[in-house]
Each structure stands twice: as C-alpha cells, then as structure tokens.
Design an enzyme around this catalytic site. Sequence first.
Site, PDB file in Angstrom:
ATOM      1  N   ASP A 103      46.072  49.409  40.108  1.00 42.38           N
ATOM      2  CA  ASP A 103      44.941  48.718  40.728  1.00 42.38           C
ATOM      3  C   ASP A 103      43.627  49.242  40.142  1.00 42.38           C
ATOM      4  O   ASP A 103      43.568  50.352  39.614  1.00 42.38           O
ATOM      5  CB  ASP A 103      44.922  48.979  42.243  1.00 42.38           C
ATOM      6  CG  ASP A 103      46.165  48.426  42.919  1.00 42.38           C
ATOM      7  OD1 ASP A 103      46.781  47.506  42.361  1.00 42.38           O
ATOM      8  OD2 ASP A 103      46.510  48.941  44.007  1.00 42.38           O
TER       9      ASP A 103
HETATM   10  N1  URA Z   1      50.852  51.061  44.107  1.00 42.03           N
HETATM   11  C1  URA Z   1      49.639  50.628  44.513  1.00 42.03           C
HETATM   12  O1  URA Z   1      49.440  50.312  45.668  1.00 42.03           O
HETATM   13  N2  URA Z   1      48.651  50.564  43.603  1.00 42.03           N
HETATM   14  C2  URA Z   1      48.797  50.939  42.308  1.00 42.03           C
HETATM   15  O2  URA Z   1      47.851  50.865  41.537  1.00 42.03           O
HETATM   16  C3  URA Z   1      50.067  51.384  41.912  1.00 42.03           C
HETATM   17  C4  URA Z   1      51.067  51.442  42.825  1.00 42.03           C
END
Ligand code: URA
Length: 242
Positions: A103
Amino acid sequence: MRLDKFLADMGYGSRKEVKGYIKKGRVTVNDQVIKSDKTQVNEQSDQVCFDQELIQYQRWYYYLLHKPAGVISATVDSYEETVLDLFSEEDFRDDLFPVGRLDKDTEGFLLITNDGALAHQLLSPKKHVEKEYYAHVDGIMTSEDQAVFEQGLELDGERTLPAQLTITKVDEAEQTSEIRLILHEGKFHQVKRMVQAVGKEVRYLKRIRMGGLALPADLALGSYRSLTDDELRILAQPKNKA
Ligand code: URA
C-alpha cells in the site's frame, strides 16, 4: 539473438531507435561495423560495442527496494510518485515492475524486476512463499487473535490461509501492540483487513521479509540495490523460509 533486440534489451532505445543507430554505424560486433539490424549475435561470446563502448549483456534485473511510505507500487502514474520514480536514470528500464503491491502507506521489502516468471513464482498462493510483516496496532492483540489467524478467517467471503501471528509488545496504558505476521499469500490490504477483522487497527506497516530473504538492515529507507546471486538463489527456492 538479433542485434536490434540485444541493444533494445540493454536499454539503448526502442527497437526502432536502435535500428537507426545501427544504420548510422554506431554499433560494432567483434570490431566490425554492422549496418544490418537483422544480424544475429551470440550474447555470451560476441563483443558488441555502442560508440566504442563494450556492452555486457544482461537479460534479467533484480533489485531490492526499501519502499518508503508515500509512493505507490506501480510503474507509471500521472499524479502519484511510483516506486520506479525512485530509480536513477542509469538503472531505470521500462520493463521493470514491482513484484506485488505494498500500500502507499506501507514501507519495506519490495522486489523490482523484469523477470515475470520469478514474480509469478513469488506471488502464487500455491507456492506459499512467506511474506513477513511488522506492524503497530491500535488495540491489544491477544492469543485468541493468534488462534483465529492460525485457523484462517473470512475476508469478504474469501478464506485466508493459516497465518502466524507473534505479539512482540503490548502497551496496556496506551492500548497498543506491536506484532509480526507471516502470510503465505497476498490478498488486497490483507494485514490491515485481518487485524480489522479482530477489532483492531494497523497504524504502521512494514514488510520485513519475503521467502528466505530479510530486508537488509543497511538498506536505507527509499534506497535500492541489486540482489546478489546468493540472495536471488535464496529468494527463488521453492517454499523458502527464513
Ligand atoms: N497488507 C496490507 O494491508 N498492506 C500492505 O501493503 C501489505 C500487506
């Protein structure tokens, strides 16, 4: 392989551009100026030079990026800074892509490559390559949560594979926790959604390991480096573990 493909693979331009360079006589193969782009070269044994500079052929590129928050896991974007914008002009190639997504606000281990087969191997849930995360959580994580994660839980109708939760710190006064979580797949926002499913919230998230390869302590946030051959071997081993 064809000379124009060799040069395009090595980042000297598009197939069309390198054909132009070849016609202009800027390319030699074993000290002979070659003007036909269809000429076949052996990338291991022939000496190909561009403007008299020897080109060392390399087909696959593997970089480990310590992703900072604030950049997106995409190759190009009109508005947002992408992980590839962090690459120097020298290292940038337009066939590079991130292996999976973190993310925008997640930090940590992100492999950048042009090797689609390796990416598939690392991301396929069938291969069970472990991804380990470290997180700060609002709320107290418990041994019940550990059991729920180990069993697998429903996220919008999809069942998660068993995941291993370690609670590394609990602050009762602040009502916060620090955890490590090992996943064997990569569903959308998976860590955040799993933590939410047990009534808490991720405040900070970092991926610290993929397969047998941990994020190196000396790789600064926002920087990247090539993987060594040994690291690549460790990463590519099936069902690898730390
Ligand atoms: N899980 C998440 O919630 N975000 C990420 O970036 C990676 C794994």
